[in-house]
Design an enzyme around this catalytic site. Structure first.
Site, PDB file in Angstrom:
ATOM      1  N   GLU A  56      -5.904  -2.292   6.993  1.00  0.00           N
ATOM      2  CA  GLU A  56      -6.881  -2.981   7.828  1.00  0.00           C
ATOM      3  C   GLU A  56      -6.476  -2.696   9.282  1.00  0.00           C
ATOM      4  OE1 GLU A  56      -7.231  -7.222   7.296  1.00  0.00           O
ATOM      5  OE2 GLU A  56      -8.750  -7.324   8.871  1.00  0.00           O
ATOM      6  N   LYS A  74       2.013  -7.724   9.427  1.00  0.00           N
ATOM      7  CA  LYS A  74       1.328  -7.404  10.687  1.00  0.00           C
ATOM      8  C   LYS A  74       1.031  -8.656  11.494  1.00  0.00           C
ATOM      9  CE  LYS A  74      -1.670  -4.486   8.826  1.00  0.00           C
ATOM     10  NZ  LYS A  74      -3.053  -4.290   8.549  1.00  0.00           N
ATOM     11  N   ARG A 126       6.133  -5.290  -2.697  1.00  0.00           N
ATOM     12  CA  ARG A 126       6.150  -5.039  -1.257  1.00  0.00           C
ATOM     13  C   ARG A 126       7.557  -4.700  -0.825  1.00  0.00           C
ATOM     14  NH1 ARG A 126       1.812  -7.540   1.420  1.00  0.00           N
ATOM     15  NH2 ARG A 126       2.721  -7.349   3.474  1.00  0.00           N
TER      16      ARG A 126
HETATM   17  P1  ATP Z   1       0.356  -7.083   6.554  1.00  0.00           P
HETATM   18  O1  ATP Z   1       0.648  -8.387   5.896  1.00  0.00           O
HETATM   19  O2  ATP Z   1       1.525  -6.424   7.156  1.00  0.00           O
HETATM   20  O3  ATP Z   1      -0.817  -7.108   7.459  1.00  0.00           O
HETATM   21  P2  ATP Z   1      -1.358  -6.075   4.670  1.00  0.00           P
HETATM   22  O4  ATP Z   1      -1.229  -5.851   3.228  1.00  0.00           O
HETATM   23  O5  ATP Z   1      -2.194  -7.213   5.022  1.00  0.00           O
HETATM   24  O6  ATP Z   1       0.020  -6.156   5.342  1.00  0.00           O
HETATM   25  P3  ATP Z   1      -2.953  -3.809   5.054  1.00  0.00           P
HETATM   26  O7  ATP Z   1      -3.320  -3.090   6.288  1.00  0.00           O
HETATM   27  O8  ATP Z   1      -4.027  -4.489   4.309  1.00  0.00           O
HETATM   28  O9  ATP Z   1      -1.859  -4.808   5.448  1.00  0.00           O
HETATM   29  O10 ATP Z   1      -2.128  -2.866   4.088  1.00  0.00           O
HETATM   30  C1  ATP Z   1      -2.471  -1.559   3.779  1.00  0.00           C
HETATM   31  C2  ATP Z   1      -1.729  -1.158   2.540  1.00  0.00           C
HETATM   32  O11 ATP Z   1      -0.336  -1.225   2.760  1.00  0.00           O
HETATM   33  C3  ATP Z   1      -2.039  -2.097   1.398  1.00  0.00           C
HETATM   34  O12 ATP Z   1      -2.255  -1.330   0.237  1.00  0.00           O
HETATM   35  C4  ATP Z   1      -0.826  -2.942   1.297  1.00  0.00           C
HETATM   36  O13 ATP Z   1      -0.640  -3.389  -0.014  1.00  0.00           O
HETATM   37  C5  ATP Z   1       0.272  -1.993   1.758  1.00  0.00           C
HETATM   38  N1  ATP Z   1       1.392  -2.745   2.320  1.00  0.00           N
HETATM   39  C6  ATP Z   1       1.357  -3.643   3.321  1.00  0.00           C
HETATM   40  N2  ATP Z   1       2.564  -4.189   3.528  1.00  0.00           N
HETATM   41  C7  ATP Z   1       3.395  -3.597   2.633  1.00  0.00           C
HETATM   42  C8  ATP Z   1       4.783  -3.733   2.328  1.00  0.00           C
HETATM   43  N3  ATP Z   1       5.569  -4.581   2.992  1.00  0.00           N
HETATM   44  N4  ATP Z   1       5.295  -2.965   1.356  1.00  0.00           N
HETATM   45  C9  ATP Z   1       4.522  -2.090   0.691  1.00  0.00           C
HETATM   46  N5  ATP Z   1       3.221  -1.922   0.906  1.00  0.00           N
HETATM   47  C10 ATP Z   1       2.652  -2.664   1.869  1.00  0.00           C
HETATM   48 MG    MG Z   2      -4.037  -7.003   3.813  1.00  0.00          MG
END
Ligand code: ATP
Ligand code: MG
Length: 557
Positions: free
Chosen positions: A37, A272, A262
């Site tokens: 995102e 994020k 994760r």
């Molecule tokens: P954040 O909480 O950091 O915003 P998110 O999952 O909300 O993480 P996204 O931009 O939606 O952020 O994530 C893009 C991809 O990266 C998704 O498939 C998510 O599952 C993966 N991802 C995000 N954080 C991690 C992590 N700590 N370890 C592995 N994969 C991750």
């Molecule tokens: Mg997300």
């Protein structure tokens, strides 16, 4: 073709699933996607997902899309889109298609109408509070909304008017009609669309309604013919909804969602939203502050793409949540830099040394190796003269027996130069040592003595008349707590000593020409890179030469 024929990436349960899907003929080619995102910069956790998605596509000769999951216009920004593109490229991955969920807004809308027509979705007028109240709990079934049995005609009419922008934010929701008694709360008539009169960075003011993540994600995957939709474990409970939506809308393909753990790293944050807070509250200088676990911060700090990819290989992919030691990340970059970094000398805390028996005004060029084991990296000439700087720590007035550096009467080797013996020192009015007086042995040029006498200590130095002035940033962990994200207020656990700025460093002359992106080992003090955001000569320490934390962690256990 199996992945292992091609390279050495360790296998994992996801690769095994993909391999068996190819073997069984379920799929003929792999298609994955990395779906961030654009609401912040990527962090090291995302690197894990990037390496997995792009990595399996590469190894199985498939394809991987970069897809921006851009359905929350208020939180998203082009700045983030551009930063994410830069970061994925920096990691050396190339996508097959660059996609945006917003490209599918019309299709998503059409599918929603089809769902309404099948009696599988309805427009609900409950308020947000009421919806929460009706949802039930983990132990109690939810209650059906009074609007659940609205007629299809009325639903179609209301949904069309939602789309036309007739209603204020929050007035209605489009919900899936599934099961308010489902033990899985995600299946209790989840929202599919909300009214949000927000300007979208790509679709402008075309849409006053935006689709929800769970509805958007599976359909976007299906539209792109994704075969394996890899996501993190928190989406495990959403998988039934992922499958339900695709079963109802009957897309041509039905991707398989597979969840993995994760990445969680000790002493930092991989979310994020929380990283955004550090930036907004000015605890760091920006998303690319070298202390941040963001890809841009790590790049600025001197991490290499190879080291990040190597780290992701080392930690592997499993279904079990765990915390990874920071040392694992640091070891990856240390190993890469040990191989590739150019060796130079830089004095971080200078102490002046006058070599009393060295001829006044004489300068000589000495040969230094750019890498001790790699002849092919060549040599360079360094200047030696009567006045040099050494590290303040390399002198002790009252030195213990095992101190193999300088003290009055003791001899050390100056790297690539001569043996010197300290004869005296000068103090200022505060009693601080400000200068050493030494004698050199002209027979030891290059660093060895003809009589074979043993010298235990070798120290680095720079010639005072030739050195360049620079600032150096030294970093420590951003947090003092191993799991700051698990604390009530993570900002209470920020490490006040996470940044030390040294402004009077004296570096070897060649560093005046240092360019960002060239990695140096300052002998004995660590790996450094020129800071990309400062005009004056400033270096960031990527990592120390040895893991200084392993010892401290052990002591704390
Ligand atoms: P954040 O909480 O950091 O915003 P998110 O999952 O909300 O993480 P996204 O931009 O939606 O952020 O994530 C893009 C991809 O990266 C998704 O498939 C998510 O599952 C993966 N991802 C995000 N954080 C991690 C992590 N700590 N370890 C592995 N994969 C991750
Ligand atoms: Mg997300």
């Amino acid at each position: 073709m199996s992945a292992e024929d091609e390279n050495t990436t360790p296998t994992n349960f996801i690769r095994n699933i993909i391999q068996s899907d190819l073997d069984s003929g379920k799929h003929h080619a792999v298609q994955t996607r990395f779906p961030p995102e654009p609401n912040g910069y990527l962090h090291i956790g995302h690197a894990k997902s990037i390496c997995l998605n792009f990595g399996v596509a590469e190894d199985f000769r498939g394809k991987c899309n970069l897809r921006f999951d851009d359905t929350n216009p208020e939180k998203e920004d082009d700045e983030y889109v551009n930063a994410i593109i830069e970061d994925v490229r920096w990691l050396n991955f190339e996508w097959d298609n660059l996609c945006y969920s917003s490209d599918y807004f019309q299709q998503l809308y059409d599918y929603a109408i089809a769902l309404i027509k099948q009696g599988k979705a309805y427009v609900d007028s409950l308020s947000a509070d009421e919806i929460r109240e009706y949802r039930g709990t983990l132990t109690e079934a939810g209650k059906e909304s009074p609007d659940r049995n609205r007629s299809i005609e009325e639903n179609l009419d209301l949904f069309a008017r939602m789309r036309a922008g007739e209603f204020e934010d929050g007035k209605y929701l489009l919900r899936a009609k599934i099961d308010m008694a489902s033990p899985n709360i995600n299946m209790r008539d989840p929202a599919l669309y909300r009214i949000k009169k927000a300007h979208h960075q790509r679709t402008g003011d075309d849409w006053p309604i935006y689709p929800m993540y769970d509805y958007t994600h599976c359909i976007s995957d299906a539209i792109e013919n994704i075969t394996h939709s890899l996501c993190t474990l928190e989406f495990e409970d959403h998988r039934p909804l992922y499958d339900w939506v695709l079963d109802q809308v009957r897309t041509d393909s039905h991707p398989q969602q597979i969840e993995f753990a994760r990445l969680q790293l000790k002493y930092t944050i991989t979310s994020k939203r929380k990283l955004n807070q550090l930036v907004t509250d000015k605890h760091v200088s920006g998303w690319d502050d070298p202390r941040m676990p963001t890809i841009s911060g790590m790049r600025r700090r001197g991490y290499t793409p190879a080291s990040v990819r190597d780290f992701c290989d080392r930690i592997g992919v499993t279904k079990k949540d765990s915390f990874i030691e920071m040392a694992v990340l640091e070891n990856s970059v240390r190993e890469d830099l040990n191989e590739h970094a150019v060796r130079v000398m830089g004095v971080l805390n200078p102490l002046k040394v006058t070599i009393e028996n060295y001829p006044e005004g004489q300068v000589e060029g000495l040969t230094a190796k750019n890498h001790p084991q790699k002849e092919e990296m060549g040599t360079r000439e360094i200047s030696f003269s009567k006045t040099i700087y050494i590290e303040r720590d390399d002198f002790l007035e009252d030195a213990p027996k095992k101190f193999f550096r300088l003290s009055v009467g003791r001899e050390v080797r100056l790297r690539y130069a001569y043996y010197i013996t300290c004869t005296d020192f000068v103090k200022d009015e505060n009693g601080e040592v400000i200068e050493l007086i030494c004698r050199y042995d002209p027979e030891t040029r290059g660093g060895s003595s003809p009589d074979g006498r043993k010298i235990k200590g070798t120290i680095h130095w720079v010639s005072a008349g030739h050195a360049v002035d620079a600032s150096v940033n030294l970093y420590d962990r951003l947090f003092t707590h191993p799991n700051p994200a698990g604390c009530d207020d993570f900002s209470e656990h920020l490490n006040p000593e996470s940044l030390t700025v040294l402004t009077r460093c004296k570096l070897e002359a060649c560093l005046a020409e240092a360019r960002t992106g060239i990695h140096y080992q300052f002998e004995r003090t660590g790996y450094f890179v020129r800071d990309s955001e400062t005009d004056s000569l400033t270096f960031n320490r990527t990592v120390t030469l040895r893991d200084t934390w392993a010892k401290i962690d052990k002591q704390n256990q």
